[in-house]
Design a protein around this motif. Sequence first.
Motif, PDB file in Angstrom:
ATOM      1  N   HIS A 255       3.120  13.266   2.308  1.00 37.93           N
ATOM      2  CA  HIS A 255       1.776  13.794   2.577  1.00 37.93           C
ATOM      3  C   HIS A 255       1.887  15.237   3.067  1.00 37.93           C
ATOM      4  O   HIS A 255       2.753  15.572   3.878  1.00 37.93           O
ATOM      5  CB  HIS A 255       1.052  12.958   3.628  1.00 37.93           C
ATOM      6  CG  HIS A 255      -0.387  13.362   3.803  1.00 37.93           C
ATOM      7  ND1 HIS A 255      -1.389  12.955   2.948  1.00 37.93           N
ATOM      8  CD2 HIS A 255      -0.981  14.157   4.721  1.00 37.93           C
ATOM      9  CE1 HIS A 255      -2.540  13.467   3.338  1.00 37.93           C
ATOM     10  NE2 HIS A 255      -2.323  14.213   4.415  1.00 37.93           N
ATOM     11  N   LEU A 285      -1.741   8.754  10.493  1.00 41.29           N
ATOM     12  CA  LEU A 285      -0.947   8.409   9.318  1.00 41.29           C
ATOM     13  C   LEU A 285       0.359   7.736   9.727  1.00 41.29           C
ATOM     14  O   LEU A 285       0.741   6.704   9.149  1.00 41.29           O
ATOM     15  CB  LEU A 285      -0.657   9.664   8.498  1.00 41.29           C
ATOM     16  CG  LEU A 285       0.324   9.486   7.322  1.00 41.29           C
ATOM     17  CD1 LEU A 285      -0.239   8.508   6.298  1.00 41.29           C
ATOM     18  CD2 LEU A 285       0.637  10.832   6.679  1.00 41.29           C
ATOM     19  N   THR A 303       2.188  10.306  -3.229  1.00 39.66           N
ATOM     20  CA  THR A 303       2.077  11.670  -2.701  1.00 39.66           C
ATOM     21  C   THR A 303       0.604  12.018  -2.546  1.00 39.66           C
ATOM     22  O   THR A 303      -0.199  11.742  -3.435  1.00 39.66           O
ATOM     23  CB  THR A 303       2.750  12.694  -3.637  1.00 39.66           C
ATOM     24  OG1 THR A 303       4.133  12.374  -3.775  1.00 39.66           O
ATOM     25  CG2 THR A 303       2.620  14.099  -3.085  1.00 39.66           C
ATOM     26  N   SER A 304       0.260  12.626  -1.412  1.00 40.25           N
ATOM     27  CA  SER A 304      -1.135  12.966  -1.150  1.00 40.25           C
ATOM     28  C   SER A 304      -1.207  14.274  -0.370  1.00 40.25           C
ATOM     29  O   SER A 304      -0.232  14.738   0.202  1.00 40.25           O
ATOM     30  CB  SER A 304      -1.815  11.844  -0.363  1.00 40.25           C
ATOM     31  OG  SER A 304      -1.121  11.582   0.853  1.00 40.25           O
ATOM     32  N   GLY A 305      -2.414  14.835  -0.358  1.00 41.99           N
ATOM     33  CA  GLY A 305      -2.638  16.080   0.357  1.00 41.99           C
ATOM     34  C   GLY A 305      -2.646  17.277  -0.558  1.00 41.99           C
ATOM     35  O   GLY A 305      -2.245  17.199  -1.728  1.00 41.99           O
TER      36      GLY A 305
END
Length: 480
Positions: A255, A285, A303-305
Amino acid sequence: MGATPATRAVLLAEPEPPPATPADLVTKEVGFHGSGGLAMRGTVLSSAKAKPGRPGIVLVHGSGTGTRRTKLMEEAVAFARQGLSVLIYDKRSKGYSLFRRSYAQLAGDALGAVAALRSQPGVDPAKVGVWGFSEGGWVAPIAASRSADVAFVVLVGANGMPPLRQQTWAVAAGLRQAGVSGSLVDRAEPAMYRTIADGGMFPEPYYDPGPTLAAVRQPVLGIWGVHDLLTPPRENPPLVARALEKGGNRHYAFHFFPGADHAAHRTPDGGITRLPELAPGYADLVGSWVRDVTAGRAPVARTSGPAPVQTSPTVPMEPPAWWGSAPVQLAVLTLIMAAFTAYPMIALIRRLRGRRRPSVTRAARLLGSAGPVVVLGSFFYLFYLLMNGSKLAAPGPLVAGRPLIWLALQALAVACVAATVLTALAWRRSRGPAARGRRGEAARPGGPGVGLGEKIRLGLLIAGGTLFVPWAAYWGLLLP
């Protein structure tokens, strides 16, 4: 040393008061043994309303010798409020310094802390993991790969590349952010780091974290600030993911936090200033992810952000060729300095003895005085930049992207090259037929000829100037 050192958490009589904590948390001072049996001290923080069977997490410091546990207090408090028991400890100073450290040794310290936290009342020993920040991002995976007692791994600002490549990029990025361009940042800075590493003054320079990450079987949470100026945030996550997947581990989640720096703290100016507050959502988180993975619900390759900001790519940093090695550079530096300084030193001795003799050419005098200034000045300036170059680089006033100090050194370097040529021509003329015809005249004080001693002195100076040319080119002093 075994995978889990035999340690026992004991209540300590601390010589210093325990760190201050909010009223909603409870603390306990513990002791354990790190690598080599080193006695270490730490603090366990938990919520006053913490439930039994809760997860635990050990926080592993970034770089720095003897870092106090309070350095990570903001993270410890935030994670404890998520229902975790958090162990922070004072980092070792024994066996760790600017020029000496062992990630394997630091991993042993972390495993000692894991054993201590696993023995705490209310902590489920099967749910204790490690959190590694920056340098700890190299250390935590080593600990996890060595012991099944580590249930999970959290990495913050971590690297999937060798330390020398990361550090060279960080200082170069800081210089570029300050407006520097050209040979100083493209040539001189990486050359200096290669030489330092080859000379044994950069610990673990070529450590490859890939094989260790490939050996990690535990779930991994990777966190990077979008504005990380110390770890290349665009290049490292794919390297970490590639290594994990090479080992068959797809239980990872990455992230990226907006408005956050290297430590995932808030930053108001693109990563230069680190505020005390964690990035919004960071602690949440970590808490939710730890609860999920310790309950058997590990995410798969997620995967994030937002996309991270990285304005320049890293440069591969392999060991230098023989001519760039520390011994060769030291030998060349010594020869150049000896050749340059001999000329004015002999002139001074002659003057003290009352045997003053004019130089064959003013160029020789310039070379003998400017040469040492360029050689020593460039090294001192580069060392200064390397020690102060990350994030808040202060190269001094700039002209067309070049620091004035570096431009002055470059101008002197060019002058030294020209002086070498002019001195060589004068030395050649002094050996010609006309000079030989005046040899008898040279024996008289003040005569226009050049004696043997002066020819040798000039020859030594020219040899130093000739050696100076490739040396200055290698260090970028003769490049734009």
